[in-house]
Motif scaffolding. Structure first.
Motif, PDB file in Angstrom:
ATOM      1  N   ALA A  45      -6.661  11.942   7.348  1.00  0.00           N
ATOM      2  CA  ALA A  45      -5.961  10.913   8.132  1.00  0.00           C
ATOM      3  C   ALA A  45      -6.791  10.449   9.324  1.00  0.00           C
ATOM      4  O   ALA A  45      -6.723   9.271   9.706  1.00  0.00           O
ATOM      5  CB  ALA A  45      -4.612  11.450   8.618  1.00  0.00           C
ATOM      6  N   THR A  60      -1.018   2.685   9.651  1.00  0.00           N
ATOM      7  CA  THR A  60      -0.309   3.267   8.511  1.00  0.00           C
ATOM      8  C   THR A  60      -1.009   2.906   7.204  1.00  0.00           C
ATOM      9  O   THR A  60      -1.196   3.756   6.322  1.00  0.00           O
ATOM     10  CB  THR A  60       1.143   2.769   8.477  1.00  0.00           C
ATOM     11  N   PHE A  64      -2.957   5.619   4.830  1.00  0.00           N
ATOM     12  CA  PHE A  64      -2.520   5.725   3.431  1.00  0.00           C
ATOM     13  C   PHE A  64      -3.668   5.427   2.476  1.00  0.00           C
ATOM     14  O   PHE A  64      -3.842   6.115   1.466  1.00  0.00           O
ATOM     15  CB  PHE A  64      -1.363   4.761   3.159  1.00  0.00           C
ATOM     16  N   ALA A  68      -4.950   8.121  -0.128  1.00  0.00           N
ATOM     17  CA  ALA A  68      -4.849   7.798  -1.554  1.00  0.00           C
ATOM     18  C   ALA A  68      -6.215   7.877  -2.223  1.00  0.00           C
ATOM     19  O   ALA A  68      -6.347   8.368  -3.351  1.00  0.00           O
ATOM     20  CB  ALA A  68      -4.250   6.398  -1.726  1.00  0.00           C
ATOM     21  N   GLY A 136      10.112   3.383   4.456  1.00  0.00           N
ATOM     22  CA  GLY A 136       9.124   4.049   3.606  1.00  0.00           C
ATOM     23  C   GLY A 136       9.693   5.294   2.953  1.00  0.00           C
ATOM     24  O   GLY A 136       9.385   5.606   1.792  1.00  0.00           O
ATOM     25  N   ALA A 180       0.314  11.069   0.210  1.00  0.00           N
ATOM     26  CA  ALA A 180      -0.476  10.184   1.063  1.00  0.00           C
ATOM     27  C   ALA A 180       0.439   9.300   1.904  1.00  0.00           C
ATOM     28  O   ALA A 180       0.184   9.053   3.088  1.00  0.00           O
ATOM     29  CB  ALA A 180      -1.411   9.334   0.211  1.00  0.00           C
ATOM     30  N   GLY A 181       1.518   8.817   1.291  1.00  0.00           N
ATOM     31  CA  GLY A 181       2.473   8.003   2.018  1.00  0.00           C
ATOM     32  C   GLY A 181       3.158   8.765   3.128  1.00  0.00           C
ATOM     33  O   GLY A 181       3.352   8.244   4.239  1.00  0.00           O
ATOM     34  N   ALA A 184       0.795   9.195   6.050  1.00  0.00           N
ATOM     35  CA  ALA A 184       0.662   7.938   6.791  1.00  0.00           C
ATOM     36  C   ALA A 184       1.857   7.708   7.709  1.00  0.00           C
ATOM     37  O   ALA A 184       1.718   7.209   8.830  1.00  0.00           O
ATOM     38  CB  ALA A 184       0.508   6.772   5.827  1.00  0.00           C
TER      39      ALA A 184
END
Length: 266
Positions: A45, A60, A64, A68, A136, A180-181, A184
């Motif tokens: 990150a 964000t 992500f 990803a 999200g 990954a989401g 983020a």
């Protein structure tokens, strides 16, 4: 009656929302023994943060994108079978973290609060952050719900899931992207270094008492929510860092659970 400041109320709403998201995902992290993968996602990150500032894009989106990309790279390297998965995770984790730090050092014009990104600042969340968390989170949980059965089957046995035609490799990739989401979304709240803790500790606590996978996911979210509320009030009364306080509260709940009889056989 205690009157809470707006920023503290926003922190509570955001933190509980995050707990609801990471609870079910954390269960799969525990079941599949992927704690180190969570660390790799979190460490990558920082590179996403650095690139977001460099290219002036949404943080964000940047975080992500890198998380990803690391997930896809891991899947590709695993298929090559040149190194064990834990070695690949170690390489990706420390490399992305180091590249991120070097990139930040090269951007001399940028004054980046590394401590804020490493440990988060849940007290600084805005209404827009809350909308991102819940919006999200709904998407992440909806996708998780659709892939729940193949993911659960693959957690028990990938070979059995393959025989049943559930495509465990596709489910695994989807799960990595969901992780990954979450990273983020969570980076601003609990920071890079504490994301994995919030994923693992509530799920590990819930595992001792849940009679079924679905109940474990529910309990994990509930325990995470209690940890968020307890940690925030702990930081309020004792003037301690908010993100680490949430993780300490989760750890105390886990320690407390060890003194209680488990509902599971193992």
């Amino acid at each position: 009656m205690i009157m809470l400041d707006d920023f503290f109320t926003r922190a509570l709403i955001a933190g509980v929302g995050l707990a609801l998201i990471v609870g079910p995902l954390g269960c799969f992290v525990v079941w599949r023994r992927m704690a180190y993968f969570g660390d790799t996602m979190a460490h990558s990150a920082l590179l996403g943060v650095a690139l977001s500032f460099l290219f002036d894009i949404s943080m964000t989106l940047g975080v992500f994108g890198i998380a990803a990309l690391v997930s896809l790279l891991l899947v590709f390297l695993q298929k090559k079978k040149t190194l064990p998965t834990d070695a690949l995770l170690g390489i990706l984790s420390h490399s992305t973290l180091a590249i991120g730090l070097v990139l930040v050092a090269f951007m001399a014009w940028l004054r980046l609060d590394l401590m804020g990104y490493l440990f988060g600042d849940i007290l600084a969340v805005s209404k827009g952050d809350i909308a991102l968390i819940y919006g999200g989170g709904c998407v992440i949980l909806a996708i998780l719900g659709l892939t729940w059965r193949p993911l659960l089957a693959a957690s028990v046995s990938e070979e059995l899931a393959e025989v049943e035609g559930l495509n465990p490799q596709r489910s695994k990739l989807i799960f990595m992207l969901l992780m990954a989401g979450v990273v983020a979304i969570a980076i601003k709240i609990v920071g890079i270094l504490l994301v994995t803790s919030l994923l693992i500790i509530p799920a590990a606590t819930a595992r001792r008492f849940a009679p079924s996978p679905e109940m474990m996911a529910l309990l994990s979210s509930l325990i995470g929510g209690v940890a968020v509320v307890g940690g925030l009030f702990l930081s309020l009364y004792y003037d301690t860092p908010s993100g680490p306080s949430v993780v300490v509260a989760a750890m105390l709940l886990f320690v407390l659970s060890l003194s209680m009889p488990s509902q599971r056989g193992s």
